[in-house]
Design a protein around this motif. Structure first.
Motif, PDB file in Angstrom:
ATOM      1  N   LEU A 139       0.739  -1.375   0.010  1.00  0.00           N
ATOM      2  CA  LEU A 139      -0.049  -0.014  -0.076  1.00  0.00           C
ATOM      3  C   LEU A 139       0.868   1.212  -0.176  1.00  0.00           C
ATOM      4  O   LEU A 139       1.806   1.302   0.826  1.00  0.00           O
ATOM      5  N   PRO A 140       0.527   2.216  -0.915  1.00  0.00           N
ATOM      6  CA  PRO A 140       1.399   3.442  -0.827  1.00  0.00           C
ATOM      7  C   PRO A 140       0.758   4.292   0.261  1.00  0.00           C
ATOM      8  O   PRO A 140      -0.294   4.603   0.517  1.00  0.00           O
ATOM      9  N   VAL A 141       1.612   4.798   1.249  1.00  0.00           N
ATOM     10  CA  VAL A 141       0.889   5.609   2.249  1.00  0.00           C
ATOM     11  C   VAL A 141       1.532   7.133   2.241  1.00  0.00           C
ATOM     12  O   VAL A 141       0.937   8.075   3.106  1.00  0.00           O
ATOM     13  N   HIS A 142       2.507   7.395   1.242  1.00  0.00           N
ATOM     14  CA  HIS A 142       3.096   8.662   1.190  1.00  0.00           C
ATOM     15  C   HIS A 142       3.759   8.844  -0.255  1.00  0.00           C
ATOM     16  O   HIS A 142       3.867   7.645  -0.851  1.00  0.00           O
ATOM     17  N   ASP A 143       4.129   9.690  -0.514  1.00  0.00           N
ATOM     18  CA  ASP A 143       4.943   9.990  -1.752  1.00  0.00           C
ATOM     19  C   ASP A 143       6.529   9.077  -1.776  1.00  0.00           C
ATOM     20  O   ASP A 143       7.244   9.366  -0.927  1.00  0.00           O
ATOM     21  N   ARG A 144       6.401   7.915  -2.384  1.00  0.00           N
ATOM     22  CA  ARG A 144       7.427   6.940  -2.743  1.00  0.00           C
ATOM     23  C   ARG A 144       7.621   6.190  -1.399  1.00  0.00           C
ATOM     24  O   ARG A 144       8.809   5.779  -1.090  1.00  0.00           O
ATOM     25  N   VAL A 145       6.656   5.957  -0.637  1.00  0.00           N
ATOM     26  CA  VAL A 145       6.492   5.326   0.574  1.00  0.00           C
ATOM     27  C   VAL A 145       5.423   4.213   0.761  1.00  0.00           C
ATOM     28  O   VAL A 145       4.433   4.550   0.442  1.00  0.00           O
ATOM     29  N   LEU A 146       6.034   2.982   0.568  1.00  0.00           N
ATOM     30  CA  LEU A 146       5.245   1.747   0.561  1.00  0.00           C
ATOM     31  C   LEU A 146       5.150   1.085   1.712  1.00  0.00           C
ATOM     32  O   LEU A 146       6.088   1.175   2.634  1.00  0.00           O
ATOM     33  N   LEU A 147       3.924   0.313   2.155  1.00  0.00           N
ATOM     34  CA  LEU A 147       3.775  -0.235   3.434  1.00  0.00           C
ATOM     35  C   LEU A 147       3.258  -1.724   2.921  1.00  0.00           C
ATOM     36  O   LEU A 147       2.216  -1.712   2.206  1.00  0.00           O
ATOM     37  N   MET A 148       3.891  -2.645   3.613  1.00  0.00           N
ATOM     38  CA  MET A 148       3.634  -4.147   3.590  1.00  0.00           C
ATOM     39  C   MET A 148       3.209  -4.699   4.606  1.00  0.00           C
ATOM     40  O   MET A 148       4.092  -5.227   5.633  1.00  0.00           O
ATOM     41  N   PRO A 149       1.841  -4.830   5.194  1.00  0.00           N
ATOM     42  CA  PRO A 149       1.488  -5.289   6.414  1.00  0.00           C
ATOM     43  C   PRO A 149       1.434  -6.910   6.321  1.00  0.00           C
ATOM     44  O   PRO A 149       1.039  -7.356   5.224  1.00  0.00           O
ATOM     45  N   LEU A 150       1.901  -7.668   7.422  1.00  0.00           N
ATOM     46  CA  LEU A 150       2.131  -9.218   7.281  1.00  0.00           C
ATOM     47  C   LEU A 150       1.205  -9.709   8.436  1.00  0.00           C
ATOM     48  O   LEU A 150       1.295  -9.217   9.540  1.00  0.00           O
ATOM     49  N   ILE A 151       0.459 -10.591   8.076  1.00  0.00           N
ATOM     50  CA  ILE A 151      -0.514 -11.326   9.053  1.00  0.00           C
ATOM     51  C   ILE A 151      -0.397 -12.667   9.140  1.00  0.00           C
ATOM     52  O   ILE A 151      -0.269 -13.406   8.203  1.00  0.00           O
ATOM     53  N   GLY A 152      -0.458 -13.271  10.215  1.00  0.00           N
ATOM     54  CA  GLY A 152      -0.507 -14.685  10.282  1.00  0.00           C
ATOM     55  C   GLY A 152       1.056 -15.491  10.515  1.00  0.00           C
ATOM     56  O   GLY A 152       2.113 -14.831  10.335  1.00  0.00           O
ATOM     57  N   ASN A 153       0.966 -16.639  10.039  1.00  0.00           N
ATOM     58  CA  ASN A 153       2.304 -17.421   9.945  1.00  0.00           C
ATOM     59  C   ASN A 153       2.976 -17.469   8.451  1.00  0.00           C
ATOM     60  O   ASN A 153       2.101 -17.388   7.596  1.00  0.00           O
ATOM     61  N   ILE A 154       3.856 -16.854   8.428  1.00  0.00           N
ATOM     62  CA  ILE A 154       5.061 -16.877   7.394  1.00  0.00           C
ATOM     63  C   ILE A 154       5.574 -18.215   6.891  1.00  0.00           C
ATOM     64  O   ILE A 154       6.712 -18.391   7.626  1.00  0.00           O
ATOM     65  N   THR A 155       5.306 -18.972   5.923  1.00  0.00           N
ATOM     66  CA  THR A 155       5.926 -19.964   5.499  1.00  0.00           C
ATOM     67  C   THR A 155       7.066 -19.578   4.741  1.00  0.00           C
ATOM     68  O   THR A 155       7.164 -18.550   4.006  1.00  0.00           O
ATOM     69  N   GLY A 156       8.033 -20.474   4.137  1.00  0.00           N
ATOM     70  CA  GLY A 156       9.228 -20.349   3.380  1.00  0.00           C
ATOM     71  C   GLY A 156       8.424 -19.620   2.125  1.00  0.00           C
ATOM     72  O   GLY A 156       8.998 -18.749   1.299  1.00  0.00           O
ATOM     73  N   GLU A 157       7.591 -20.319   1.429  1.00  0.00           N
ATOM     74  CA  GLU A 157       6.915 -20.305   0.237  1.00  0.00           C
ATOM     75  C   GLU A 157       6.276 -18.775   0.202  1.00  0.00           C
ATOM     76  O   GLU A 157       6.368 -17.930  -0.661  1.00  0.00           O
TER      77      GLU A 157
END
Length: 527
Positions: A405-423
């Motif tokens: 998600l873009p939150v500001h000029d040239r600033v991106l946000l990636m929220p992660l939820i749950g368990n993160i597997t290798g894939e």
């Protein structure tokens, strides 16, 4: 003329009264649960035991009484009448105790009747005294003794209502029952000795002196006590065994009822066969599936509803179950013209005490399931298209599960939820790098607030993602590290020196915006 008491016999009279009271409380429970002939037998036997206990207490109390220089004998016929009276009074008490729905009317009517019977027994017993003295009474004390008898009877009936259920057989209930028996015994003894205190004895002038060799009443009292205790003890033991047998019988009846309920109301068809292959029983579901009255099904059996091959198949698997092996197979029936039912059968050996005594044939109607499978086969191509569509939808959902998600000029946000597997971590790096390149981002915020677990592989992929983002000219800010994740990262020895770390998303966004604000100023100073 004054009299006195043998205190040993007074103590014995109280002991007998207490045991008789406990017996009465225990018999109330037996009468409540008993039915029919058993109830009448318990009423008769209980009335005799309870009446004998109360009578024995009164008679022992009278034997405890002494008159100076005046010997006392007893009219046997009146003594027997007093015993009969108290037995009938006890029967009335037990009958009142055993009412299914106790009401205040039972206490109001039963208490005075039972109390009057006990008082009558006492004064009939007093009338049985034969001696060279005239007996008279203090009316006030007589009335008081009758009042005590009625009050004790009402209290006894009320206590019996409280303890007649077998659910009171826990430790607290037993202690309360014992305490109640002691109180009731005290009330009965109090009535007797109040009545004795009401008696006045006037000796005749020619009363002979008491012979020094007169027989002591103590052996007679002990004999009465022993006989009474034996009968009361036998009554209590009989009640205990009857309670246990009743409980066992009820448990067996409940088990049989549960079996019958499971058999007749089970959703599957259940047919019971003996070792000769005769149908013994069938449940309601069997009649419903086979479109036969249960009685007709029990009479004709299952084989007439089968094709010759189906009948042979069923009999073969029935013999296999009789030999002790579980059988599973499908069976096609024609319960009505142009009506076919497909059953999945399970023939289960019925084993009792290690011996096979019969077979349960349990059938599950799979007609609709079979038709559904045929429909699925006919529409295989459509089903395949649906599967592909679902796969596409799944991929879309996976992409949406890691949005950038873009939150500001040239600033991106990636929220992660749950368990993160290798894939999933590989997909995260690919998605993030594509968005950094497409949007020419200079700061990337990775929010791991919703991540509960990170292992070595995921941590390694996270560091690789940070390095790749750095190679594209962007800075990475990591926010939302929980104590558990922080402990895991430290234990794994992950190097986070290239990552800006902030406590939460708000702090991370503020840092990214401030960093963007500093970059133009730095470029201006450089010029």
């Amino acid at each position: 003329m004054a009299g006195y008491y043998d205190l040993r016999l007074v103590a014995l009279s109280y002991i007998v009264a207490t045991i008789a009271s406990y017996t009465a409380l225990d018999l109330a429970g037996r009468l409540t649960s008993a039915r029919g002939t058993a109830r009448r037998l318990w009423l008769a036997g209980g009335a005799f035991s309870m009446g004998l206990g109360i009578w024995a207490m009164h008679f022992i109390g009278m034997l405890a009484f002494r008159l100076d220089t005046v010997p006392i004998e007893y009219d046997v016929s009146l003594v027997v009448i007093s015993l009969i009276v108290v037995i009938f009074a006890s029967a009335g008490a037990l009958y009142t105790m055993s009412q299914p729905q106790p009401r205040w009317q039972h206490l109001a009517i039963g208490g005075p009747l039972v109390g009057s019977g006990i008082a009558a027994m006492h004064y009939i017993g007093m009338a049985a005294m034969e001696m060279n003295a005239t007996l008279s009474y203090n009316i006030g004390l007589v009335i008081l003794s009758v009042a005590i008898a009625v009050g004790a009877s009402i209290a006894a009936l009320w206590l019996a209502f409280q303890f007649r259920s077998d659910t009171t057989l826990n430790s607290r209930g037993q202690l309360l029952k014992f305490a109640s028996a002691f109180i009731m015994g005290f009330a009965i003894v109090g009535m007797h000795y109040t009545g004795m205190a009401a008696a006045r004895f006037m000796p005749h002038g020619d009363a002979p002196p008491l012979a020094s060799g007169s027989m002591s009443t103590l052996p007679l009292a002990l004999a009465i006590v022993c006989g009474t205790l034996v009968i009361l003890g036998f009554t209590l033991i009989s009640s205990l065994f009857d309670r246990r047998f009743t409980a066992q019988g009820q448990a067996l009846a409940d088990s049989a009822a549960r079996y019958q309920s499971l058999l007749h109301y089970h959703s599957d068809a259940v047919l019971e066969y003996d070792l000769s292959g005769n149908l013994l029983d069938a449940n309601l579901a069997a009649g419903r599936m086979l479109r036969r009255d249960v009685a007709a099904l029990r009479r004709d059996g299952l084989v007439p509803l089968l094709t010759p091959d189906g009948g042979a198949c069923f009999l073969r698997h029935l013999r296999g179950a009789i030999d002790g092996e579980l059988q599973e197979y499908d069976l096609a029936l024609t319960p009505a013209p142009n009506k076919q039912t497909l059953l999945h059968m399970r023939n289960v050996p019925l084993v009792i005490k290690g011996q096979i005594v019969g077979v349960f044939a349990i059938g599950t109607d799979i007609t609709d399931r079979a038709r559904a499978l045929e429909a699925l086969q006919r529409n295989k191509s459509e089903l395949q298209a649906m599967v592909e569509q679902q796969q596409h939808l799944l991929e879309t959902i996976q992409q949406l599960s890691m949005p950038v998600l873009p939150v500001h000029d040239r600033v991106l946000l990636m929220p992660l939820i749950g368990n993160i597997t290798g894939e999933r971590s590989q997909q995260m790096m690919s998605t993030l790098l594509q968005n950094v390149e497409q949007q020419r981002a200079q700061t990337v915020i990775i929010d791991i607030t919703g991540v509960s677990l990170i292992d070595t592989l995921v941590a390694g992929n996270l560091i690789q993602t940070v390095r790749a983002v750095s190679l594209l000219g962007a800075e990475t800010v990591l926010v939302g590290i929980t104590p558990e994740v922080a402990q895991t990262l430290v234990q794994l020895g992950v190097d986070l020196s290239q990552i800006a770390i902030r406590s939460n998303l708000e702090a991370g966004v503020a840092y990214a915006i401030a960093s963007r604000a500093r970059q133009p100023a730095s470029k201006a100073l450089g010029m």
